[in-house]
Design an enzyme around this catalytic site. Structure first.
Site, PDB file in Angstrom:
ATOM      1  N   GLY A  43       0.778  -1.238   0.000  1.00 45.81           N
ATOM      2  CA  GLY A  43       0.000   0.000   0.000  1.00 45.81           C
ATOM      3  C   GLY A  43       0.806   1.282   0.000  1.00 45.81           C
ATOM      4  O   GLY A  43       0.297   2.335   0.391  1.00 45.81           O
TER       5      GLY A  43
ATOM      6  N   ASN B  34       1.679   2.985  -2.599  1.00 43.10           N
ATOM      7  CA  ASN B  34       0.992   3.897  -3.522  1.00 43.10           C
ATOM      8  C   ASN B  34      -0.275   4.459  -2.896  1.00 43.10           C
ATOM      9  O   ASN B  34      -0.565   5.650  -3.032  1.00 43.10           O
ATOM     10  CB  ASN B  34       0.654   3.183  -4.833  1.00 43.10           C
ATOM     11  CG  ASN B  34       1.816   3.163  -5.796  1.00 43.10           C
ATOM     12  OD1 ASN B  34       2.136   4.170  -6.407  1.00 43.10           O
ATOM     13  ND2 ASN B  34       2.468   2.014  -5.902  1.00 43.10           N
TER      14      ASN B  34
ATOM     15  N   LEU C 194      -5.036  -7.168  -6.764  1.00 41.49           N
ATOM     16  CA  LEU C 194      -4.744  -8.306  -7.636  1.00 41.49           C
ATOM     17  C   LEU C 194      -5.949  -9.018  -8.238  1.00 41.49           C
ATOM     18  O   LEU C 194      -5.781  -9.887  -9.081  1.00 41.49           O
ATOM     19  CB  LEU C 194      -3.898  -9.327  -6.866  1.00 41.49           C
ATOM     20  CG  LEU C 194      -2.549  -8.810  -6.368  1.00 41.49           C
ATOM     21  CD1 LEU C 194      -1.784  -9.914  -5.661  1.00 41.49           C
ATOM     22  CD2 LEU C 194      -1.724  -8.249  -7.517  1.00 41.49           C
TER      23      LEU C 194
ATOM     24  N   LEU D 135      -9.526  -9.444 -10.416  1.00 39.65           N
ATOM     25  CA  LEU D 135     -10.273  -8.866 -11.525  1.00 39.65           C
ATOM     26  C   LEU D 135     -11.561  -8.230 -10.987  1.00 39.65           C
ATOM     27  O   LEU D 135     -12.232  -8.805 -10.135  1.00 39.65           O
ATOM     28  CB  LEU D 135     -10.616 -10.002 -12.499  1.00 39.65           C
ATOM     29  CG  LEU D 135     -10.979  -9.639 -13.924  1.00 39.65           C
ATOM     30  CD1 LEU D 135      -9.827  -8.927 -14.630  1.00 39.65           C
ATOM     31  CD2 LEU D 135     -11.357 -10.902 -14.686  1.00 39.65           C
TER      32      LEU D 135
ATOM     33  N   HIS E 282      -0.107  -0.160 -13.562  1.00 46.75           N
ATOM     34  CA  HIS E 282       0.611  -1.397 -13.862  1.00 46.75           C
ATOM     35  C   HIS E 282       2.101  -1.063 -13.958  1.00 46.75           C
ATOM     36  O   HIS E 282       2.467  -0.089 -14.611  1.00 46.75           O
ATOM     37  CB  HIS E 282       0.110  -1.995 -15.177  1.00 46.75           C
ATOM     38  CG  HIS E 282       0.694  -3.345 -15.435  1.00 46.75           C
ATOM     39  ND1 HIS E 282       0.250  -4.479 -14.788  1.00 46.75           N
ATOM     40  CD2 HIS E 282       1.710  -3.733 -16.234  1.00 46.75           C
ATOM     41  CE1 HIS E 282       0.977  -5.512 -15.194  1.00 46.75           C
ATOM     42  NE2 HIS E 282       1.869  -5.085 -16.069  1.00 46.75           N
TER      43      HIS E 282
ATOM     44  N   ASP F  85      -5.518  -5.659 -17.271  1.00 47.80           N
ATOM     45  CA  ASP F  85      -4.537  -4.753 -17.884  1.00 47.80           C
ATOM     46  C   ASP F  85      -4.821  -4.374 -19.336  1.00 47.80           C
ATOM     47  O   ASP F  85      -3.906  -4.046 -20.078  1.00 47.80           O
ATOM     48  CB  ASP F  85      -3.118  -5.357 -17.803  1.00 47.80           C
ATOM     49  CG  ASP F  85      -2.741  -5.696 -16.369  1.00 47.80           C
ATOM     50  OD1 ASP F  85      -3.108  -4.934 -15.465  1.00 47.80           O
ATOM     51  OD2 ASP F  85      -2.079  -6.725 -16.167  1.00 47.80           O
TER      52      ASP F  85
ATOM     53  N   GLU G 275       5.900   5.638  -9.979  1.00 52.60           N
ATOM     54  CA  GLU G 275       4.511   5.545  -9.494  1.00 52.60           C
ATOM     55  C   GLU G 275       4.231   6.654  -8.485  1.00 52.60           C
ATOM     56  O   GLU G 275       3.206   7.336  -8.570  1.00 52.60           O
ATOM     57  CB  GLU G 275       4.273   4.176  -8.864  1.00 52.60           C
ATOM     58  CG  GLU G 275       4.340   3.059  -9.889  1.00 52.60           C
ATOM     59  CD  GLU G 275       4.090   1.684  -9.310  1.00 52.60           C
ATOM     60  OE1 GLU G 275       3.631   0.827 -10.069  1.00 52.60           O
ATOM     61  OE2 GLU G 275       4.352   1.451  -8.119  1.00 52.60           O
TER      62      GLU G 275
HETATM   63  C1  GRF Z   1       2.969  -1.391  -7.641  1.00 54.83           C
HETATM   64  O1  GRF Z   1       4.198  -1.591  -8.275  1.00 54.83           O
HETATM   65  C2  GRF Z   1       1.846  -1.393  -8.631  1.00 54.83           C
HETATM   66  O2  GRF Z   1       2.192  -0.934  -9.890  1.00 54.83           O
HETATM   67  C3  GRF Z   1       1.512  -2.835  -8.730  1.00 54.83           C
HETATM   68  O3  GRF Z   1       1.682  -3.334  -7.426  1.00 54.83           O
HETATM   69  C4  GRF Z   1       2.633  -2.553  -6.735  1.00 54.83           C
HETATM   70  C5  GRF Z   1       1.990  -2.126  -5.445  1.00 54.83           C
HETATM   71  O4  GRF Z   1       2.921  -1.556  -4.568  1.00 54.83           O
HETATM   72  N1  GRF Z   1       0.249  -3.022  -9.352  1.00 54.83           N
HETATM   73  P1  GRF Z   1       2.401  -0.888  -3.223  1.00 54.83           P
HETATM   74  O5  GRF Z   1       1.471  -1.883  -2.553  1.00 54.83           O
HETATM   75  O6  GRF Z   1       1.676   0.365  -3.604  1.00 54.83           O
HETATM   76  O7  GRF Z   1       3.599  -0.603  -2.390  1.00 54.83           O
END
Ligand code: GRF
Length: 190
Positions: free
Chosen positions: A12, A14, A85, A87, A104, A145, A174
């Site tokens: 988490g 992001n 993760l 769908l 992604h 995706d 990101e």
């Molecule tokens: C990120 O690299 C995102 O692109 C991918 O999963 C990762 C999640 O990282 N889908 P975090 O949980 O935000 O640290």
């Protein structure tokens, strides 16, 4: 004021960056963090950020209709998938048409699809000998995706890189771009 819910399955980082970006924002708020994983660190982050969180099972997610109900009860306008993760099922897509974004960690359409997540993506990029990778932010549809890509950013891949170092480069992209792309996506709508 548009309200966001973030779906995340793991760490988490992001989700946290997005929540911090919109904290105190005059026009957009992050109201809810949802996870399929009761052990996900994102739930601790939600607590520290003071954001409501909910955990759901596979059965709840796919078979009960209770997630759209929860989102609508919370007056959520947009969904963001940040390391989520599963769908997205038809009932959620129908409730949020064109209003769900995913990130992604590669340059789609390369290295996307079922099973292409986390370190597997970076391992595949390194194994293929690609000289660049990056991030793709796309609208979510009923396939992994494949929705319309609205933003990409690139980084170089050198002979010195390994999957871990590439993951770190991609994470930096990101953090730098995802919150502002979400903001532009929401504020740029008619
Ligand atoms: C990120 O690299 C995102 O692109 C991918 O999963 C990762 C999640 O990282 N889908 P975090 O949980 O935000 O640290």
């Amino acid at each position: 004021m548009p309200r966001l819910a973030i779906f995340a399955s793991g760490n988490g980082s992001n989700a946290q960056r997005i929540a911090e970006h919109f904290s105190g924002h005059p026009g957009i708020s992050v109201d809810l963090i949802l996870s399929n994983n009761p052990a996900a660190y994102v739930l601790r982050r939600a607590e520290q950020l003071g954001i409501r969180s909910e955990v759901f099972s596979r059965d709840t997610f796919y078979h009960t209709g209770s997630i759209p109900a929860l989102l609508q009860e919370g007056k959520i306008d947009f969904l963001v998938l940040a390391g989520f993760l599963w769908l997205i099922p038809a009932d959620i897509l129908a409730a949020y048409p064109g209003r769900i974004l995913n990130i992604h960690p590669a340059l789609l359409p390369k290295y996307g699809g079922k099973g292409m997540y986390g370190m597997r993506v970076h391992e595949a990029v390194i194994a293929a000998g690609d000289r660049e990778s990056g991030i793709s932010i796309h609208v979510v549809d009923d396939r992994y995706d494949e929705g319309k890509v609205i933003f990409q950013a690139r980084c170089t891949v050198t002979d010195q890189d390994n999957p871990e170092s590439l993951a770190e480069k991609v994470h930096q992209l990101e953090y730098r771009y995802f919150p502002e792309v979400i903001e532009k996506f929401i504020t740029g709508r008619p």
